[in-house]
Write an enzyme that holds these catalytic residues in place. Structure first.
Site, PDB file in Angstrom:
ATOM      1  N   TYR A   1      -1.790  -9.078 -14.389  1.00 37.40           N
ATOM      2  CA  TYR A   1      -2.588  -8.562 -13.331  1.00 37.40           C
ATOM      3  C   TYR A   1      -4.053  -9.170 -13.328  1.00 37.40           C
ATOM      4  O   TYR A   1      -4.749  -9.203 -12.432  1.00 37.40           O
ATOM      5  CB  TYR A   1      -2.662  -7.128 -13.339  1.00 37.40           C
ATOM      6  CG  TYR A   1      -1.484  -6.315 -13.247  1.00 37.40           C
ATOM      7  CD1 TYR A   1      -0.242  -6.983 -12.962  1.00 37.40           C
ATOM      8  CD2 TYR A   1      -1.423  -4.935 -13.435  1.00 37.40           C
ATOM      9  CE1 TYR A   1       0.801  -6.148 -12.925  1.00 37.40           C
ATOM     10  CE2 TYR A   1      -0.311  -4.295 -13.635  1.00 37.40           C
ATOM     11  CZ  TYR A   1       0.851  -4.590 -13.287  1.00 37.40           C
ATOM     12  OH  TYR A   1       2.144  -3.950 -13.223  1.00 37.40           O
TER      13      TYR A   1
ATOM     14  N   HIS B   1       6.791  -6.621 -20.566  1.00 42.97           N
ATOM     15  CA  HIS B   1       6.657  -6.470 -18.878  1.00 42.97           C
ATOM     16  C   HIS B   1       7.889  -6.535 -18.274  1.00 42.97           C
ATOM     17  O   HIS B   1       8.375  -6.025 -17.428  1.00 42.97           O
ATOM     18  CB  HIS B   1       5.586  -7.457 -18.386  1.00 42.97           C
ATOM     19  CG  HIS B   1       5.064  -7.176 -17.265  1.00 42.97           C
ATOM     20  ND1 HIS B   1       3.873  -7.449 -16.859  1.00 42.97           N
ATOM     21  CD2 HIS B   1       5.580  -6.434 -16.134  1.00 42.97           C
ATOM     22  CE1 HIS B   1       3.474  -6.989 -15.709  1.00 42.97           C
ATOM     23  NE2 HIS B   1       4.341  -6.209 -15.409  1.00 42.97           N
TER      24      HIS B   1
HETATM   25  N1  LIG Z   1       5.947  -2.929 -14.897  1.00 42.84           N
HETATM   26  C1  LIG Z   1       6.221  -3.625 -13.735  1.00 42.84           C
HETATM   27  O1  LIG Z   1       7.053  -4.593 -13.568  1.00 42.84           O
HETATM   28  C2  LIG Z   1       5.405  -3.167 -12.482  1.00 42.84           C
HETATM   29  C3  LIG Z   1       5.852  -3.476 -11.335  1.00 42.84           C
HETATM   30  C4  LIG Z   1       5.059  -3.201 -10.244  1.00 42.84           C
HETATM   31  C5  LIG Z   1       3.919  -2.189 -10.365  1.00 42.84           C
HETATM   32  N2  LIG Z   1       3.648  -1.719 -11.400  1.00 42.84           N
HETATM   33  C6  LIG Z   1       2.641  -0.794 -11.749  1.00 42.84           C
HETATM   34  O2  LIG Z   1       2.711   0.384 -11.093  1.00 42.84           O
HETATM   35  C7  LIG Z   1       1.607   0.541 -10.241  1.00 42.84           C
HETATM   36  C8  LIG Z   1       2.119   1.342  -8.880  1.00 42.84           C
HETATM   37  O3  LIG Z   1       2.943   0.431  -8.207  1.00 42.84           O
HETATM   38  P1  LIG Z   1       2.589  -0.360  -6.710  1.00 42.84           P
HETATM   39  O4  LIG Z   1       1.042  -0.467  -7.016  1.00 42.84           O
HETATM   40  O5  LIG Z   1       3.545  -1.565  -6.824  1.00 42.84           O
HETATM   41  O6  LIG Z   1       2.955   0.660  -5.625  1.00 42.84           O
HETATM   42  P2  LIG Z   1       2.636   2.432  -5.381  1.00 42.84           P
HETATM   43  O7  LIG Z   1       1.641   3.016  -6.158  1.00 42.84           O
HETATM   44  O8  LIG Z   1       3.890   3.004  -4.822  1.00 42.84           O
HETATM   45  O9  LIG Z   1       1.958   1.964  -3.844  1.00 42.84           O
HETATM   46  C9  LIG Z   1       0.528   1.364  -3.796  1.00 42.84           C
HETATM   47  C10 LIG Z   1       0.394   1.240  -2.232  1.00 42.84           C
HETATM   48  O10 LIG Z   1       0.284   2.287  -1.565  1.00 42.84           O
HETATM   49  C11 LIG Z   1      -1.173   2.665  -0.889  1.00 42.84           C
HETATM   50  N3  LIG Z   1      -1.145   4.201  -1.249  1.00 42.84           N
HETATM   51  C12 LIG Z   1      -1.753   4.899  -2.440  1.00 42.84           C
HETATM   52  N4  LIG Z   1      -1.713   6.296  -2.039  1.00 42.84           N
HETATM   53  C13 LIG Z   1      -1.533   6.449  -0.933  1.00 42.84           C
HETATM   54  C14 LIG Z   1      -1.194   7.660  -0.229  1.00 42.84           C
HETATM   55  N5  LIG Z   1      -1.605   8.846  -0.795  1.00 42.84           N
HETATM   56  N6  LIG Z   1      -0.975   7.553   1.244  1.00 42.84           N
HETATM   57  C15 LIG Z   1      -0.876   6.473   1.726  1.00 42.84           C
HETATM   58  N7  LIG Z   1      -0.839   5.188   1.338  1.00 42.84           N
HETATM   59  C16 LIG Z   1      -1.214   5.000  -0.155  1.00 42.84           C
HETATM   60  C17 LIG Z   1      -2.164   1.998  -1.736  1.00 42.84           C
HETATM   61  O11 LIG Z   1      -3.055   1.381  -0.786  1.00 42.84           O
HETATM   62  P3  LIG Z   1      -4.569   1.945  -1.286  1.00 42.84           P
HETATM   63  O12 LIG Z   1      -5.054   1.249  -2.486  1.00 42.84           O
HETATM   64  O13 LIG Z   1      -5.442   1.159  -0.115  1.00 42.84           O
HETATM   65  O14 LIG Z   1      -4.628   3.203  -1.254  1.00 42.84           O
HETATM   66  C18 LIG Z   1      -1.240   0.622  -1.963  1.00 42.84           C
HETATM   67  O15 LIG Z   1      -0.876  -0.130  -1.005  1.00 42.84           O
HETATM   68  C19 LIG Z   1       1.105  -0.751 -10.085  1.00 42.84           C
HETATM   69  O16 LIG Z   1      -0.301  -0.591  -9.508  1.00 42.84           O
HETATM   70  C20 LIG Z   1       1.201  -1.460 -11.289  1.00 42.84           C
HETATM   71  O17 LIG Z   1       0.170  -0.953 -12.236  1.00 42.84           O
HETATM   72  C21 LIG Z   1       4.579  -2.412 -12.671  1.00 42.84           C
END
Ligand SMILES: NC(=O)c1ccc[n+]([C@@H]2O[C@H](COP(=O)([O-])OP(=O)(O)OC[C@H]3O[C@@H](n4cnc5c(N)ncnc54)[C@H](OP(=O)(O)O)[C@@H]3O)[C@@H](O)[C@H]2O)c1
Length: 280
Positions: A52, A110
């Site tokens: 990241y 990862h």
């Molecule tokens: N291990 C892996 O392979 C892997 C893969 C993907 C992700 N990850 C990790 O998992 C974390 C979370 O997953 P993600 O970032 O993919 O998706 P997520 O947390 O499901 O969704 C994030 C999105 O939702 C929005 N959001 C957050 N809270 C909200 C709410 N209450 N209402 C409306 N919209 C909202 C955020 O925008 P705003 O920021 O504008 O609020 C952002 O666009 C990542 O950040 C990363 O650390 C790991």
């Protein structure tokens, strides 16, 4: 007011909050401020990754916050291109230098990248880095049961947790059952499905209305009741607070079952099946 998050204990004894902050796309000064503000309102588990390019941002947020380091749980991850033993050891050190931290609470592989067949070697490096005190707990992401079984067979050590794609459109029931049986905790990435059409789902809206909560809050509460640890990412203080304010209501069995009906075999966000998909 600070939100109080419940805690769980991993198979190696480390305790973790049952909800954390995702940080993908939180970079630089703005990212550090967003993460620091999340810590201020009560987040203690922070998820980053070498890939990241924001381990430095997370380290900076830790220093900007007044919360003692030992109360935080910082996670990072080993990229696919550094899975040979020697590269993995150096990468863990490099991850720490980037964050300017002395240790990570959790370090995860990862992706298994089964075609290159190096994940057992990488796992041995994590086991040794833990012995050296660089990491307190070791885990993986995106490992299927067949990958986990190989780790157990070849090293005798199972991960403390497996971070997997998990949201109501893809609820990973079998994988979660495997984890439960073997005392591996489930952590949920993209827990609100990156705020896609899931946040307009009618079933979820009805349940949210019943509780006077938002759809995101219902989904995150559902993760907690499954025994999974969601790590929603948000840059906004309002949404960070919304996402953490889920410890004052409970979904009943019927509501949990209605949410279970939303899952579908093709429910992954980007078809990233770890049996085939690779990341480096
Ligand atoms: N291990 C892996 O392979 C892997 C893969 C993907 C992700 N990850 C990790 O998992 C974390 C979370 O997953 P993600 O970032 O993919 O998706 P997520 O947390 O499901 O969704 C994030 C999105 O939702 C929005 N959001 C957050 N809270 C909200 C709410 N209450 N209402 C409306 N919209 C909202 C955020 O925008 P705003 O920021 O504008 O609020 C952002 O666009 C990542 O950040 C990363 O650390 C790991």
């Amino acid at each position: 007011m600070n939100q109080v998050i419940s805690e769980i204990r991993l198979n190696d004894g480390l305790t973790l909050p049952t909800l954390g902050l995702g940080t993908y796309k939180l970079n630089g000064n703005e990212g550090a401020n967003a993460i620091k503000q999340a810590i201020d309102i009560g987040y203690r588990l922070i998820d980053t990754a070498y890939n990241y390019e924001n381990e430095g941002t997370v380290g900076e947020a830790v220093r900007r916050s007044s919360v003692p380091r030992e109360e935080l749980r910082i996670t990072s991850k080993l990229p696919g291109r550094y899975q040979t033993y020697d590269k993995a050891i150096v990468t863990i050190q490099e991850s720490l230098y980037r964050a300017n931290l002395d240790y990570y609470d959790l370090y995860l592989i990862h992706w298994p990248n089964p075609k290159q067949d190096l994940y057992v070697e990488a796992w041995q490096a994590l086991i040794d880095a833990k012995k050296q005190g660089l990491i307190r707990s070791i885990g993986v992401c995106n490992f299927l049961p067949e990958h986990l079984e190989r780790l157990q067979k070849e090293t005798g050590v199972l991960p403390s947790l497996n971070q997997i794609e998990l949201h109501p459109f893809f609820n990973q029931e079998e994988q979660r059952q495997w984890h439960e049986k073997h005392n591996v905790k489930t952590e949920s990435w993209s827990p609100i499905a990156r705020a896609n059409e899931l946040l307009e789902n009618e079933v979820l809206q009805q349940i949210a209305d019943q509780h006077g909560k938002s759809i995101s809050q219902v989904i995150l509460r559902w993760h907690i009741q499954l025994g999974a640890i969601p790590i929603p990412k948000s840059a906004s203080p309002e949404r960070q607070l919304e996402n953490i304010s889920i410890f004052d209501f409970t979904l009943n069995e019927e509501e949990m079952e209605r949410i279970a009906t939303l899952t579908r075999p093709d429910g992954r966000l980007k078809n990233q099946d770890p049996a085939f998909y690779e990341e480096f």
